[in-house]
Motif scaffolding. Structure first.
Motif, PDB file in Angstrom:
ATOM      1  N   LEU A 104       0.822  -1.196   0.000  1.00  0.00           N
ATOM      2  CA  LEU A 104       0.000   0.000   0.000  1.00  0.00           C
ATOM      3  C   LEU A 104       0.862   1.255   0.000  1.00  0.00           C
ATOM      4  CD1 LEU A 104      -2.789   1.279   0.189  1.00  0.00           C
ATOM      5  CD2 LEU A 104      -2.653   1.009   2.666  1.00  0.00           C
ATOM      6  N   GLU A 105       1.865   1.270   0.833  1.00  0.00           N
ATOM      7  CA  GLU A 105       2.768   2.425   0.924  1.00  0.00           C
ATOM      8  C   GLU A 105       3.379   2.726  -0.444  1.00  0.00           C
ATOM      9  OE1 GLU A 105       6.663   3.630   0.519  1.00  0.00           O
ATOM     10  OE2 GLU A 105       6.603   1.614   1.364  1.00  0.00           O
ATOM     11  N   GLU A 106       3.805   1.700  -1.154  1.00  0.00           N
ATOM     12  CA  GLU A 106       4.434   1.889  -2.463  1.00  0.00           C
ATOM     13  C   GLU A 106       3.416   2.229  -3.548  1.00  0.00           C
ATOM     14  OE1 GLU A 106       6.680  -1.608  -3.386  1.00  0.00           O
ATOM     15  OE2 GLU A 106       8.078  -1.300  -1.719  1.00  0.00           O
ATOM     16  N   GLU A 107       2.310   1.491  -3.581  1.00  0.00           N
ATOM     17  CA  GLU A 107       1.348   1.651  -4.668  1.00  0.00           C
ATOM     18  C   GLU A 107       0.557   2.954  -4.564  1.00  0.00           C
ATOM     19  OE1 GLU A 107      -0.865  -1.820  -5.863  1.00  0.00           O
ATOM     20  OE2 GLU A 107       0.795  -3.128  -5.278  1.00  0.00           O
ATOM     21  N   LEU A 108       0.223   3.369  -3.350  1.00  0.00           N
ATOM     22  CA  LEU A 108      -0.481   4.640  -3.195  1.00  0.00           C
ATOM     23  C   LEU A 108       0.415   5.790  -3.641  1.00  0.00           C
ATOM     24  CD1 LEU A 108      -3.016   6.158  -2.318  1.00  0.00           C
ATOM     25  CD2 LEU A 108      -2.039   6.274  -0.012  1.00  0.00           C
ATOM     26  N   ASP A 109       1.660   5.734  -3.251  1.00  0.00           N
ATOM     27  CA  ASP A 109       2.629   6.758  -3.650  1.00  0.00           C
ATOM     28  C   ASP A 109       2.711   6.839  -5.182  1.00  0.00           C
ATOM     29  OD1 ASP A 109       5.597   7.763  -4.152  1.00  0.00           O
ATOM     30  OD2 ASP A 109       5.101   8.278  -2.080  1.00  0.00           O
ATOM     31  N   ALA A 110       2.873   5.684  -5.839  1.00  0.00           N
ATOM     32  CA  ALA A 110       2.989   5.653  -7.304  1.00  0.00           C
ATOM     33  C   ALA A 110       1.693   6.126  -7.966  1.00  0.00           C
ATOM     34  CB  ALA A 110       3.339   4.243  -7.772  1.00  0.00           C
ATOM     35  N   HIS A 111       0.559   5.744  -7.405  1.00  0.00           N
ATOM     36  CA  HIS A 111      -0.728   6.145  -7.964  1.00  0.00           C
ATOM     37  C   HIS A 111      -0.905   7.664  -7.910  1.00  0.00           C
ATOM     38  CE1 HIS A 111      -4.981   6.295  -8.820  1.00  0.00           C
ATOM     39  NE2 HIS A 111      -5.168   6.955  -7.684  1.00  0.00           N
ATOM     40  N   ILE A 112      -0.575   8.246  -6.779  1.00  0.00           N
ATOM     41  CA  ILE A 112      -0.714   9.697  -6.632  1.00  0.00           C
ATOM     42  C   ILE A 112       0.186  10.417  -7.617  1.00  0.00           C
ATOM     43  CG2 ILE A 112      -0.220  11.632  -5.085  1.00  0.00           C
ATOM     44  CD1 ILE A 112      -1.235   9.770  -2.781  1.00  0.00           C
ATOM     45  N   ARG A 113       1.400   9.944  -7.771  1.00  0.00           N
ATOM     46  CA  ARG A 113       2.321  10.589  -8.711  1.00  0.00           C
ATOM     47  C   ARG A 113       1.807  10.473 -10.153  1.00  0.00           C
ATOM     48  NH1 ARG A 113       6.188  12.469  -5.580  1.00  0.00           N
ATOM     49  NH2 ARG A 113       6.606  11.399  -3.631  1.00  0.00           N
ATOM     50  N   PHE A 114       1.214   9.343 -10.501  1.00  0.00           N
ATOM     51  CA  PHE A 114       0.593   9.186 -11.830  1.00  0.00           C
ATOM     52  C   PHE A 114      -0.547  10.200 -12.013  1.00  0.00           C
ATOM     53  CE2 PHE A 114      -3.319   7.269 -13.643  1.00  0.00           C
ATOM     54  CZ  PHE A 114      -3.008   7.426 -14.989  1.00  0.00           C
ATOM     55  N   GLU A 115      -1.425  10.285 -11.020  1.00  0.00           N
ATOM     56  CA  GLU A 115      -2.541  11.212 -11.166  1.00  0.00           C
ATOM     57  C   GLU A 115      -2.062  12.653 -11.268  1.00  0.00           C
ATOM     58  OE1 GLU A 115      -6.455   8.953  -9.395  1.00  0.00           O
ATOM     59  OE2 GLU A 115      -5.637  10.626  -8.233  1.00  0.00           O
ATOM     60  N   GLU A 116      -1.104  13.029 -10.440  1.00  0.00           N
ATOM     61  CA  GLU A 116      -0.622  14.411 -10.437  1.00  0.00           C
ATOM     62  C   GLU A 116       0.155  14.761 -11.700  1.00  0.00           C
ATOM     63  OE1 GLU A 116      -0.903  17.222  -8.474  1.00  0.00           O
ATOM     64  OE2 GLU A 116      -2.509  16.112  -7.494  1.00  0.00           O
ATOM     65  N   ARG A 117       1.030  13.874 -12.134  1.00  0.00           N
ATOM     66  CA  ARG A 117       1.923  14.189 -13.249  1.00  0.00           C
ATOM     67  C   ARG A 117       1.325  13.933 -14.623  1.00  0.00           C
ATOM     68  NH1 ARG A 117       7.186  11.377 -10.402  1.00  0.00           N
ATOM     69  NH2 ARG A 117       7.526  13.030  -8.860  1.00  0.00           N
ATOM     70  N   VAL A 118       0.360  13.004 -14.692  1.00  0.00           N
ATOM     71  CA  VAL A 118      -0.176  12.616 -15.995  1.00  0.00           C
ATOM     72  C   VAL A 118      -1.680  12.906 -16.090  1.00  0.00           C
ATOM     73  CG1 VAL A 118      -0.475  10.703 -17.626  1.00  0.00           C
ATOM     74  CG2 VAL A 118       1.592  10.816 -16.218  1.00  0.00           C
ATOM     75  N   LEU A 119      -2.458  12.232 -15.267  1.00  0.00           N
ATOM     76  CA  LEU A 119      -3.915  12.276 -15.419  1.00  0.00           C
ATOM     77  C   LEU A 119      -4.498  13.674 -15.219  1.00  0.00           C
ATOM     78  CD1 LEU A 119      -6.524  10.770 -15.951  1.00  0.00           C
ATOM     79  CD2 LEU A 119      -6.612  10.195 -13.515  1.00  0.00           C
ATOM     80  N   PHE A 120      -4.136  14.348 -14.141  1.00  0.00           N
ATOM     81  CA  PHE A 120      -4.692  15.678 -13.895  1.00  0.00           C
ATOM     82  C   PHE A 120      -4.307  16.654 -15.006  1.00  0.00           C
ATOM     83  CE2 PHE A 120      -5.907  16.022  -9.135  1.00  0.00           C
ATOM     84  CZ  PHE A 120      -6.600  14.829  -9.209  1.00  0.00           C
ATOM     85  N   ASN A 121      -3.113  16.527 -15.539  1.00  0.00           N
ATOM     86  CA  ASN A 121      -2.700  17.396 -16.644  1.00  0.00           C
ATOM     87  C   ASN A 121      -3.585  17.180 -17.870  1.00  0.00           C
ATOM     88  OD1 ASN A 121      -0.659  18.572 -15.150  1.00  0.00           O
ATOM     89  ND2 ASN A 121       0.914  17.170 -15.900  1.00  0.00           N
ATOM     90  N   GLU A 122      -3.901  15.922 -18.150  1.00  0.00           N
ATOM     91  CA  GLU A 122      -4.757  15.620 -19.296  1.00  0.00           C
ATOM     92  C   GLU A 122      -6.174  16.115 -19.062  1.00  0.00           C
ATOM     93  OE1 GLU A 122      -3.763  14.472 -22.332  1.00  0.00           O
ATOM     94  OE2 GLU A 122      -1.795  14.794 -21.406  1.00  0.00           O
ATOM     95  N   ILE A 123      -6.672  15.957 -17.843  1.00  0.00           N
ATOM     96  CA  ILE A 123      -8.017  16.437 -17.521  1.00  0.00           C
ATOM     97  C   ILE A 123      -8.069  17.957 -17.672  1.00  0.00           C
ATOM     98  CG2 ILE A 123      -9.666  16.744 -15.626  1.00  0.00           C
ATOM     99  CD1 ILE A 123      -8.938  13.837 -14.777  1.00  0.00           C
ATOM    100  N   GLN A 124      -7.050  18.648 -17.198  1.00  0.00           N
ATOM    101  CA  GLN A 124      -6.992  20.111 -17.330  1.00  0.00           C
ATOM    102  C   GLN A 124      -7.035  20.554 -18.786  1.00  0.00           C
ATOM    103  OE1 GLN A 124      -4.477  21.582 -13.458  1.00  0.00           O
ATOM    104  NE2 GLN A 124      -3.593  21.969 -15.391  1.00  0.00           N
ATOM    105  N   LYS A 125      -6.419  19.767 -19.662  1.00  0.00           N
ATOM    106  CA  LYS A 125      -6.375  20.125 -21.082  1.00  0.00           C
ATOM    107  C   LYS A 125      -7.752  20.057 -21.747  1.00  0.00           C
ATOM    108  CE  LYS A 125      -1.689  18.442 -22.000  1.00  0.00           C
ATOM    109  NZ  LYS A 125      -0.939  17.362 -22.675  1.00  0.00           N
ATOM    110  N   VAL A 126      -8.586  19.095 -21.333  1.00  0.00           N
ATOM    111  CA  VAL A 126      -9.855  18.880 -22.042  1.00  0.00           C
ATOM    112  C   VAL A 126     -11.072  19.426 -21.309  1.00  0.00           C
ATOM    113  CG1 VAL A 126      -8.957  16.837 -23.227  1.00  0.00           C
ATOM    114  CG2 VAL A 126     -10.270  16.565 -21.108  1.00  0.00           C
TER     115      VAL A 126
END
Length: 154
Positions: A104-126
């Protein structure tokens, strides 16, 4: 070494990004707990509390208000939803709690970084201003979770 520029987050997404910060702190606190040899049961109690007060409502908000901004069957949204399911299972796994907490410690960290660095940027664009306004409205008056009563990480 190349410096990465800070991400310019739309004001409507800032509350979700702040919640992500608390998720990263959760992972850090678990790491500190493991390093200090804190009993697994204490770490489990903290994880249960954090899931109820932070993760569960955060995931619901993302899934209900934010993810539908993207087109159906978007691979980034599919990935985020799969990771949400996996993280929920790790929070609720009682068969091998120590192993689950480490994952959990590892996967939550990686998930948050994915959302912040990739997903949220894409959502902001559209996202339209109307969609972002709706996301912003759901976070108006959002109350801060109470502090956890057992600061084992200190």
């Amino acid at each position: 070494m190349e410096k990465t520029k800070p991400i310019k987050r739309h004001i409507a997404l800032q509350p979700l990004s702040r919640q992500h910060h608390f998720g990263l702190l959760f992972s850090w606190k678990l790491r500190k707990g493991f390093h200090k040899n804190i009993e697994t049961e204490r770490l489990q109690k903290y994880a249960k509390w954090f899931f109820k007060h932070e993760i569960e409502p955060h995931f619901k908000d993302e899934e209900k208000y934010l993810f539908p901004i993207m087109e159906p069957d978007n691979p980034l949204i599919d990935r985020a939803l799969k990771e949400h399911r996996r993280i929920k299972r790790l929070f609720n796994n009682t068969k091998n709690p120590e192993r689950s907490l480490h994952q959990l410690e590892e996967e939550l960290d990686a998930h948050i970084r994915f959302e912040e660095r990739v997903l949220f940027n894409e959502i902001q664009k559209v996202a339209t201003e109307e969609q972002l306004k709706k996301v912003e409205e759901i976070h108006d008056g959002l109350e801060k979770s109470p502090d956890y009563h057992d600061p084992f990480w200190e």
